[in-house]
Design a protein around this motif. Structure first.
Motif, short mmCIF file in Angstrom:
data_model
loop_
_atom_site.label_atom_id
_atom_site.label_comp_id
_atom_site.label_asym_id
_atom_site.label_seq_id
_atom_site.Cartn_x
_atom_site.Cartn_y
_atom_site.Cartn_z
N TYR A 212 -14.53 -16.80 -1.06
CA TYR A 212 -14.79 -15.76 -1.47
C TYR A 212 -15.07 -15.73 -3.24
O TYR A 212 -14.57 -16.66 -3.80
CB TYR A 212 -13.54 -14.88 -1.63
CG TYR A 212 -13.22 -14.39 -0.03
CD1 TYR A 212 -14.01 -13.17 0.44
CD2 TYR A 212 -12.37 -14.76 0.65
CE1 TYR A 212 -13.76 -12.85 1.64
CE2 TYR A 212 -12.06 -14.30 2.11
CZ TYR A 212 -12.95 -13.21 2.14
OH TYR A 212 -12.78 -12.68 3.88
N TYR A 214 -14.06 -13.77 -6.39
CA TYR A 214 -12.78 -12.84 -6.78
C TYR A 214 -13.17 -12.49 -8.24
O TYR A 214 -13.59 -13.02 -9.04
CB TYR A 214 -11.37 -13.67 -6.91
CG TYR A 214 -11.04 -13.98 -5.81
CD1 TYR A 214 -10.15 -13.43 -4.96
CD2 TYR A 214 -11.25 -15.30 -5.18
CE1 TYR A 214 -9.50 -13.98 -3.79
CE2 TYR A 214 -10.95 -15.81 -3.91
CZ TYR A 214 -10.05 -14.93 -3.09
OH TYR A 214 -9.63 -15.27 -1.84
N CYS A 241 -10.32 -7.88 -7.13
CA CYS A 241 -10.92 -7.34 -5.86
C CYS A 241 -11.65 -8.79 -5.46
O CYS A 241 -11.84 -9.76 -6.21
CB CYS A 241 -11.97 -6.53 -6.23
SG CYS A 241 -11.32 -4.90 -6.97
N ARG A 242 -12.30 -8.74 -4.22
CA ARG A 242 -12.92 -9.81 -3.80
C ARG A 242 -14.29 -9.49 -2.75
O ARG A 242 -14.17 -8.37 -2.22
CB ARG A 242 -12.07 -10.95 -2.77
CG ARG A 242 -11.68 -10.41 -1.65
CD ARG A 242 -10.91 -11.46 -0.77
NE ARG A 242 -10.72 -11.02 0.43
CZ ARG A 242 -9.85 -11.57 1.48
NH1 ARG A 242 -9.06 -12.69 1.09
NH2 ARG A 242 -10.01 -10.95 2.72
N ASP A 252 -10.50 -4.15 -2.43
CA ASP A 252 -9.23 -4.69 -2.76
C ASP A 252 -8.47 -5.14 -1.31
O ASP A 252 -9.08 -5.12 -0.43
CB ASP A 252 -8.38 -3.53 -3.72
CG ASP A 252 -8.11 -2.32 -2.74
OD1 ASP A 252 -8.11 -2.46 -1.69
OD2 ASP A 252 -7.29 -1.48 -3.31
N LYS A 253 -7.10 -5.41 -1.66
CA LYS A 253 -6.27 -5.87 -0.35
C LYS A 253 -6.45 -4.87 0.77
O LYS A 253 -5.96 -5.19 2.05
CB LYS A 253 -4.78 -6.08 -0.84
CG LYS A 253 -4.10 -7.29 -0.15
CD LYS A 253 -2.86 -7.61 -0.79
CE LYS A 253 -2.26 -8.68 0.04
NZ LYS A 253 -0.96 -9.04 -0.86
N ASN A 254 -6.43 -3.46 0.34
CA ASN A 254 -6.52 -2.41 1.31
C ASN A 254 -7.60 -2.10 1.97
O ASN A 254 -7.96 -1.15 2.64
CB ASN A 254 -5.81 -1.42 0.86
CG ASN A 254 -4.33 -1.35 0.53
OD1 ASN A 254 -3.59 -2.24 1.47
ND2 ASN A 254 -3.90 -1.03 -0.55
N CYS A 258 -14.08 -1.28 -4.73
CA CYS A 258 -13.81 -1.45 -6.35
C CYS A 258 -14.64 -0.80 -7.06
O CYS A 258 -14.65 -0.66 -8.28
CB CYS A 258 -13.48 -2.96 -6.60
SG CYS A 258 -12.07 -3.50 -5.69
N THR A 264 -6.26 -4.80 -6.68
CA THR A 264 -5.06 -5.14 -6.52
C THR A 264 -4.56 -5.58 -7.65
O THR A 264 -5.12 -6.44 -8.35
CB THR A 264 -5.14 -6.19 -5.21
OG1 THR A 264 -5.57 -5.27 -4.12
CG2 THR A 264 -3.61 -6.52 -4.85
N VAL A 266 -2.59 -8.42 -9.89
CA VAL A 266 -2.17 -9.80 -9.84
C VAL A 266 -1.26 -10.07 -10.68
O VAL A 266 -0.13 -10.92 -10.30
CB VAL A 266 -3.49 -10.54 -10.12
CG1 VAL A 266 -2.95 -11.95 -10.50
CG2 VAL A 266 -4.64 -10.13 -9.55
N SER A 318 -3.09 -17.04 0.79
CA SER A 318 -3.01 -15.88 1.40
C SER A 318 -4.21 -15.35 1.33
O SER A 318 -4.56 -14.15 2.16
CB SER A 318 -2.08 -14.69 1.04
OG SER A 318 -2.44 -14.34 -0.04
N TRP A 320 -5.69 -14.04 -1.23
CA TRP A 320 -5.37 -13.15 -2.49
C TRP A 320 -4.78 -14.02 -3.40
O TRP A 320 -3.63 -14.67 -3.12
CB TRP A 320 -4.98 -11.79 -1.91
CG TRP A 320 -5.60 -11.09 -1.28
CD1 TRP A 320 -5.72 -10.82 0.15
CD2 TRP A 320 -6.82 -10.13 -1.77
NE1 TRP A 320 -6.93 -10.01 0.48
CE2 TRP A 320 -7.27 -9.63 -0.84
CE3 TRP A 320 -7.14 -9.84 -2.98
CZ2 TRP A 320 -8.52 -8.88 -0.92
CZ3 TRP A 320 -8.19 -8.86 -3.20
CH2 TRP A 320 -8.93 -8.29 -2.08
#
Ligand SMILES: *[C@@H]1O[C@H](CO)[C@@H](O)[C@H](O)[C@H]1NC(C)=O
Length: 323
Positions: A212, A214, A241-242, A252-254, A258, A264, A266, A318, A320
């Motif tokens: 990824y 980031y 964001c990734r 983002d994580k959800n 973005c 998300t 950090v 994880s 993230w």
């Protein structure tokens, strides 16, 4: 249900402080004079820290923990870019390209959209070795959607991209020439992050880890805390964001885009640490992936001159980044 949801939401900040963020790791020597830091380690093991103000202040240390010593300015005569602010350079970003270090800087004035991103090069990083090349061609005015500040270079399989911005429609990106002094010919810039609610989103830094890319950035009020604190949560914080592509599709994580307010957290204020931001990320040969930033320590003072250099290792296990 409404009451239950409200009470659960009310617990979230508490949960954050229980889970906690790591405090900044050790720093000795000169740990102030570090607004918007950029870190790189030279092959002889010397760490260089570049920062906003002082015509891009330079500090060096034998380790990222210090002791940090002031060495001078990257561009003691300022920038050749013909804009107000060319004696007050911001937000350095430094990358080794072949045998040459490229240092991007911003020429701007606080609250003005008449800005440009400049570049200087050196083969050693040392004070006195830098050549200014002026504008990268990334320049803004009120006619542009972005503000041309906070440049960050990324090498994507041999093709270079600069990510920058902003306030004003946030984070943009464009392809650079193979020797990344200027924009590639005939390319257009495009938006990679935008928060329609909080316009103060800036200071992007793209970092590849695993499969990824980031996109780290800073959100909220950066400066002037001694003149009055923003509402809680309105101060600087570090977001991410990734995407599997460097050039877009950041979520983002959800899974929220973005370019549509996703992002998300950090690292944000915790304990005596207030307003962390202006970050960069570095694959350190000793410590692994690290994040570095500036912050104020509430026990020392809220003035911009009190801003301190902070750094932490990052845990990506994880998928993230966790600090
Ligand atoms: C990284 O975080 C995971 C949990 O997500 C943990 O199991 C692991 O020990 C952490 N690694 C380090 C080096 O702290």
């Amino acid at each position: 249900m409404v009451t239950l949801r409200a009470s659960v939401l009310g617990l979230l900040p508490l949960l954050g402080s229980v889970l906690g963020y790591a405090n900044p790791k050790a720093c000795s020597g000169t740990c102030t004079n570090s607004h918007d830091p950029a870190i790189i380690r030279r092959s002889d093991g010397t760490y260089f820290r570049f920062s906003t103000n002082g015509k891009i202040a330079v500090h060096t240390a034998p380790d990222i923990t210090g002791p940090w010593t002031y060495k001078g300015a990257v561009l003691p005569s300022g920038s050749s870019i013909d804009l107000p602010g060319n004696q007050d350079l911001w937000a350095p970003d430094v990358t080794l390209v072949g045998n040459t270090y490229y240092l991007y800087y911003s020429v701007s004035q606080f609250g003005s959209q008449d800005s440009a991103i400049g570049v200087a090069t050196s083969t050693t990083l040392d004070v006195g070795s830098w050549t200014d090349h002026g504008s990268t061609g990334i320049r803004s005015s009120s006619a542009k959607p972005y503000n041309a500040i906070d440049g960050n270079l990324i090498n994507v399989d041999g093709t270079y991209y600069l990510t920058w911005g902003s306030f004003w429609k946030d984070i943009y990106q464009a392809q650079m020439k193979a020797s990344p002094l200027t924009l590639a010919s005939g390319v257009s810039s495009y938006q990679v992050a935008y928060d329609p609610v909080t316009t103060a989103v800036e200071g992007a830094f793209v970092f590849k880890y695993g499969s990824y890319y980031y996109l780290f950035y800073s959100k909220g009020q950066c400066c002037g805390y001694d003149a009055g604190l923003p509402a809680a949560g309105g101060e600087y914080k570090i977001m991410v964001c990734r995407s599997s592509s460097a050039t877009g599709g950041y979520v983002d994580k959800n899974g929220v885009a973005c370019t549509n307010g996703g992002g998300t957290v950090v690292l944000e204020s915790h304990g005596n640490i207030y307003g962390p931001g202006g970050q960069g990320v570095y694959q350190d040969p000793t410590y692994g992936p690290i994040i570095y930033y500036h912050y104020v320590d509430k026990t020392i003072g809220y003035a911009d001159g009190d801003k301190r250099f902070g750094w932490n290792t990052i845990n990506f296990s994880s998928g993230w980044p966790v600090v």
